[in-house]
Design an enzyme around this catalytic site. Structure first.
Site, mmCIF file in Angstrom:
data_model
loop_
_atom_site.group_PDB
_atom_site.id
_atom_site.type_symbol
_atom_site.label_atom_id
_atom_site.label_comp_id
_atom_site.label_asym_id
_atom_site.label_seq_id
_atom_site.Cartn_x
_atom_site.Cartn_y
_atom_site.Cartn_z
ATOM 1 N N HIS A 21 -30.277 20.063 -41.256
ATOM 2 C CA HIS A 21 -29.960 21.015 -42.333
ATOM 3 C C HIS A 21 -29.380 20.249 -43.513
ATOM 4 O O HIS A 21 -28.354 19.588 -43.381
ATOM 5 C CB HIS A 21 -28.962 22.068 -41.838
ATOM 6 C CG HIS A 21 -29.617 23.143 -41.022
ATOM 7 N ND1 HIS A 21 -29.255 24.469 -41.080
ATOM 8 C CD2 HIS A 21 -30.649 23.082 -40.161
ATOM 9 C CE1 HIS A 21 -30.024 25.164 -40.279
ATOM 10 N NE2 HIS A 21 -30.878 24.353 -39.692
ATOM 11 N N TYR B 242 -23.319 32.027 -44.349
ATOM 12 C CA TYR B 242 -21.933 32.467 -44.154
ATOM 13 C C TYR B 242 -21.707 33.631 -45.119
ATOM 14 O O TYR B 242 -21.886 33.458 -46.331
ATOM 15 C CB TYR B 242 -20.951 31.341 -44.485
ATOM 16 C CG TYR B 242 -20.931 30.219 -43.467
ATOM 17 C CD1 TYR B 242 -19.994 30.205 -42.445
ATOM 18 C CD2 TYR B 242 -21.847 29.159 -43.540
ATOM 19 C CE1 TYR B 242 -19.953 29.165 -41.509
ATOM 20 C CE2 TYR B 242 -21.817 28.116 -42.607
ATOM 21 C CZ TYR B 242 -20.870 28.139 -41.593
ATOM 22 O OH TYR B 242 -20.840 27.113 -40.674
ATOM 23 N N PRO C 63 -13.769 28.535 -35.638
ATOM 24 C CA PRO C 63 -15.116 27.956 -35.710
ATOM 25 C C PRO C 63 -15.776 27.988 -37.096
ATOM 26 O O PRO C 63 -16.850 27.412 -37.269
ATOM 27 C CB PRO C 63 -15.924 28.812 -34.722
ATOM 28 C CG PRO C 63 -15.142 30.059 -34.548
ATOM 29 C CD PRO C 63 -13.711 29.726 -34.780
ATOM 30 N N LYS D 240 -16.293 22.688 -36.748
ATOM 31 C CA LYS D 240 -15.654 21.390 -36.532
ATOM 32 C C LYS D 240 -15.230 21.114 -35.082
ATOM 33 O O LYS D 240 -14.956 19.958 -34.735
ATOM 34 C CB LYS D 240 -14.403 21.263 -37.421
ATOM 35 C CG LYS D 240 -14.722 21.011 -38.883
ATOM 36 C CD LYS D 240 -15.070 19.564 -39.131
ATOM 37 C CE LYS D 240 -15.801 19.340 -40.419
ATOM 38 N NZ LYS D 240 -17.262 19.377 -40.332
ATOM 39 N N TYR E 271 -17.762 19.569 -44.708
ATOM 40 C CA TYR E 271 -18.667 20.194 -43.740
ATOM 41 C C TYR E 271 -19.522 19.131 -43.029
ATOM 42 O O TYR E 271 -19.699 19.181 -41.814
ATOM 43 C CB TYR E 271 -19.566 21.229 -44.436
ATOM 44 C CG TYR E 271 -20.246 22.175 -43.477
ATOM 45 C CD1 TYR E 271 -19.691 23.415 -43.175
ATOM 46 C CD2 TYR E 271 -21.443 21.828 -42.844
ATOM 47 C CE1 TYR E 271 -20.305 24.286 -42.285
ATOM 48 C CE2 TYR E 271 -22.063 22.678 -41.958
ATOM 49 C CZ TYR E 271 -21.487 23.919 -41.684
ATOM 50 O OH TYR E 271 -22.104 24.765 -40.796
HETATM 51 P P1 FAD Z 1 -14.075 22.361 -23.353
HETATM 52 O O1 FAD Z 1 -15.471 22.571 -23.812
HETATM 53 O O2 FAD Z 1 -13.166 23.521 -23.287
HETATM 54 O O3 FAD Z 1 -14.178 21.678 -21.912
HETATM 55 C C1 FAD Z 1 -13.058 21.539 -21.090
HETATM 56 C C2 FAD Z 1 -13.519 21.450 -19.648
HETATM 57 O O4 FAD Z 1 -12.374 21.264 -18.803
HETATM 58 C C3 FAD Z 1 -14.176 22.738 -19.171
HETATM 59 O O5 FAD Z 1 -15.403 22.450 -18.541
HETATM 60 C C4 FAD Z 1 -13.161 23.356 -18.224
HETATM 61 O O6 FAD Z 1 -13.759 24.117 -17.191
HETATM 62 C C5 FAD Z 1 -12.455 22.120 -17.687
HETATM 63 N N1 FAD Z 1 -11.110 22.382 -17.210
HETATM 64 C C6 FAD Z 1 -10.185 23.241 -17.687
HETATM 65 N N2 FAD Z 1 -9.060 23.212 -16.964
HETATM 66 C C7 FAD Z 1 -9.267 22.302 -15.983
HETATM 67 C C8 FAD Z 1 -8.479 21.839 -14.915
HETATM 68 N N3 FAD Z 1 -7.244 22.313 -14.696
HETATM 69 N N4 FAD Z 1 -8.988 20.905 -14.092
HETATM 70 C C9 FAD Z 1 -10.253 20.416 -14.286
HETATM 71 N N5 FAD Z 1 -11.056 20.838 -15.307
HETATM 72 C C10 FAD Z 1 -10.572 21.757 -16.128
HETATM 73 N N6 FAD Z 1 -16.918 25.051 -32.051
HETATM 74 C C11 FAD Z 1 -17.780 25.012 -33.068
HETATM 75 O O7 FAD Z 1 -17.851 23.978 -33.741
HETATM 76 N N7 FAD Z 1 -18.579 26.113 -33.320
HETATM 77 C C12 FAD Z 1 -18.522 27.261 -32.549
HETATM 78 O O8 FAD Z 1 -19.242 28.215 -32.778
HETATM 79 C C13 FAD Z 1 -17.608 27.324 -31.504
HETATM 80 N N8 FAD Z 1 -17.494 28.437 -30.724
HETATM 81 C C14 FAD Z 1 -16.571 28.453 -29.700
HETATM 82 C C15 FAD Z 1 -16.418 29.583 -28.900
HETATM 83 C C16 FAD Z 1 -15.469 29.626 -27.860
HETATM 84 C C17 FAD Z 1 -15.307 30.860 -27.014
HETATM 85 C C18 FAD Z 1 -14.664 28.491 -27.632
HETATM 86 C C19 FAD Z 1 -13.622 28.507 -26.514
HETATM 87 C C20 FAD Z 1 -14.824 27.351 -28.426
HETATM 88 C C21 FAD Z 1 -15.772 27.328 -29.468
HETATM 89 N N9 FAD Z 1 -15.958 26.195 -30.273
HETATM 90 C C22 FAD Z 1 -16.827 26.171 -31.288
HETATM 91 C C23 FAD Z 1 -15.236 24.989 -30.064
HETATM 92 C C24 FAD Z 1 -16.022 23.957 -29.255
HETATM 93 O O9 FAD Z 1 -16.890 24.605 -28.369
HETATM 94 C C25 FAD Z 1 -15.006 23.115 -28.573
HETATM 95 O O10 FAD Z 1 -14.282 22.420 -29.587
HETATM 96 C C26 FAD Z 1 -15.590 22.132 -27.559
HETATM 97 O O11 FAD Z 1 -16.096 22.832 -26.452
HETATM 98 C C27 FAD Z 1 -14.500 21.169 -27.107
HETATM 99 O O12 FAD Z 1 -14.934 20.448 -26.017
HETATM 100 P P2 FAD Z 1 -13.932 19.947 -24.911
HETATM 101 O O13 FAD Z 1 -14.777 19.181 -23.960
HETATM 102 O O14 FAD Z 1 -12.780 19.278 -25.554
HETATM 103 O O15 FAD Z 1 -13.343 21.252 -24.247
HETATM 104 C C1 PHB Z 2 -23.057 28.402 -34.182
HETATM 105 O O1 PHB Z 2 -24.270 28.238 -34.402
HETATM 106 O O2 PHB Z 2 -22.631 28.801 -33.095
HETATM 107 C C2 PHB Z 2 -22.091 28.141 -35.273
HETATM 108 C C3 PHB Z 2 -22.531 27.535 -36.431
HETATM 109 C C4 PHB Z 2 -21.634 27.308 -37.476
HETATM 110 C C5 PHB Z 2 -20.314 27.695 -37.327
HETATM 111 C C6 PHB Z 2 -19.879 28.280 -36.154
HETATM 112 C C7 PHB Z 2 -20.771 28.518 -35.118
HETATM 113 O O3 PHB Z 2 -19.454 27.487 -38.348
#
Ligand code: FAD
Ligand code: PHB
Length: 395
Positions: free
Chosen positions: A76, A204, A296, A300, A388
């Site tokens: 994009h 957006y 979100p 980021k 961005y």
């Molecule tokens: P996570 O993806 O949370 O992974 C952590 C892992 O640790 C999980 O698999 C969990 O099961 C495991 N875990 C937890 N506790 C324990 C434990 N006690 N012991 C062992 N394992 C454990 N970001 C965007 O940029 N755009 C979005 O649209 C967006 N939407 C999101 C929607 C939701 C509902 C959430 C929660 C987050 C969203 N995010 C989004 C943020 C993005 O998905 C996260 O920043 C990203 O997943 C971070 O990755 P991570 O591996 O640090 O954490």
């Molecule tokens: C998504 O595609 O899930 C998405 C894209 C941009 C955002 C947040 C979520 O800022």
């Protein structure tokens, strides 16, 4: 009797941070194990982020897992914003001297990393119960139960990649950690459907009824969000209700072009800004959502997780290969400098685009003025575009 194993690095959590760190360390010959409380299918079932900065793509390349991303990811070169019934374009490529982002779902990133890990025979323990960490100021140990049996892993370092609700940050003594938090008084209701996206760009939308976002996973799969109240639950929204609300919030041309269909997934996400400082406690490092959360709106979350992992993987390689502690000593400060910039940008995008309950008419007018300024100022658009697509690394 607990079965005792030894590794160099024990990683808690098999989300994108844990899997990416594991892959980079494995490739550098650093022995690691990932301990995850859920099943692999559960981890893959979480629909989350969709936009990757170029630096994230570069890191996935370095990890050797970018082949499908290059085949299927969508480049994009800008984004669109709709306000007052009109659509505006922010051209990243022009404004940043050629930079772009790639649309490729977190689910796919996770799948690619899981498959690479499995094919290279690196150990991941799924469905680990009662995970706990100990002695991370001296000789770290991870304990858990699997299929009823107790296990213990002794290691040099623990990487806390276990997300916002994980056990690693919670194990740090309260006096050693400071947290900063803002919970926004609204959420996002998201819907995934097997329908073509409404535009080739993300849109957006700032609308009097609330924020909306038109995003995508591919040219046949769309991801949409509408701002909702905090107590909303996804089950009380039929697909029809969602599509009707989305159509009301997007500009007329998008409403016209919108192709609807049955949802594959619907869920509500809370919006939160959160930072924990520092990110290193002796031999424990926090990375990704375990240390920080962004709303979100700035896309980021996943990119920040990748940038932490980039700093941490380099620091650990430096430690084992060059016998230097410089990288691990600087990890927290380096990661936090980048995190706070992304926190600022995500907060700003959120404030710019949402209806803020009870903000009052003054705040509404300021928001309108800010949008007017953005759409008429190349400097303002350049700032948005630079943030961005991702700020350059300062190392
Ligand atoms: P996570 O993806 O949370 O992974 C952590 C892992 O640790 C999980 O698999 C969990 O099961 C495991 N875990 C937890 N506790 C324990 C434990 N006690 N012991 C062992 N394992 C454990 N970001 C965007 O940029 N755009 C979005 O649209 C967006 N939407 C999101 C929607 C939701 C509902 C959430 C929660 C987050 C969203 N995010 C989004 C943020 C993005 O998905 C996260 O920043 C990203 O997943 C971070 O990755 P991570 O591996 O640090 O954490
Ligand atoms: C998504 O595609 O899930 C998405 C894209 C941009 C955002 C947040 C979520 O800022």
């Amino acid at each position: 009797m607990a079965e005792i194993k030894r590794v160099q690095v024990a990683i808690i959590g098999a989300g994108p941070s844990g899997l990416l760190l594991g892959q980079l360390l494995h490739r550098a010959g650093i022995d690691n194990v990932i301990v995850e409380q859920r099943s692999g299918e559960y981890v893959l079932g979480r629909i989350r982020a969709g936009v990757l900065e170029q630096t994230t793509v570069d890191l996935l390349e370095e990890a050797g897992v970018a082949q499908r991303l290059h085949e299927e990811g969508l480049i994009h070169d800008g984004t669109q914003m709709s306000f007052g019934g009109r659509r505006y374009e922010i051209n990243f490529r022009k404004l940043t001297g050629g930079k772009t982002v790639t649309v490729y779902g977190q689910t796919e990133v996770t799948r690619d990393l899981m498959e690479a890990r499995q094919s290279e025979g690196a150990a991941t323990i799924y469905e680990a119960a009662d995970v706990s960490i100990h002695h991370f100021d001296s000789r770290p140990v991870v304990r858990f139960r699997k299929d009823g049996a107790k296990h213990e892993i002794a290691c040099d370092f623990i990487a806390g990649c276990d997300g916002y609700h994980g056990v690693t940050r919670a194990s740090v003594p309260a006096a050693a950690i400071k947290t900063f938090e803002r919970v926004y008084p609204f959420g996002w209701l998201g819907l995934l459907s097997e329908t073509p996206p409404v535009s080739e760009h993300l849109i957006y939308c700032n609308h009097p009824r609330g924020f909306a976002l038109c995003s995508m996973r591919s040219m046949t799969r769309s991801r949409y969000y509408v701002q909702c109240s905090l107590d909303e639950n996804a089950e009380s929204w039929t697909d029809q209700m969602f599509w009707d609300e989305l159509r009301r919030r997007v500009d007329p041309a998008a409403a016209e072009a919108l192709v609807t269909g049955p949802s594959i997934e619907k869920s509500v996400a809370q919006l939160r800004s959160f930072v924990a400082e520092p990110m290193r406690f002796g031999k424990l490092f926090l990375a990704g959502d375990a240390a920080h959360i962004v709303p979100p709106t700035g896309a980021k979350g996943l990119n920040l997780a990748a940038s932490d992992v980039r700093f941490l993987a380099r620091a650990l390689v430096e430690f084992y290969r060059d016998r230097s502690e410089a990288g691990i000593d600087h990890y927290s400060a380096r990661a936090l400098a980048r995190i706070w910039k992304a926190e600022r940008f995500s907060w700003w995008m959120t404030s710019l685009l949402h209806r803020i309950p009870d903000a009052g008419e003054f705040a509404d007018r300021i928001q309108r003025a800010e949008l007017d300024y953005l759409f008429s100022s190349v400097a303002a658009q350049t700032s948005l575009a630079e943030n961005y697509v991702g700020l350059p690394f300062q190392d």
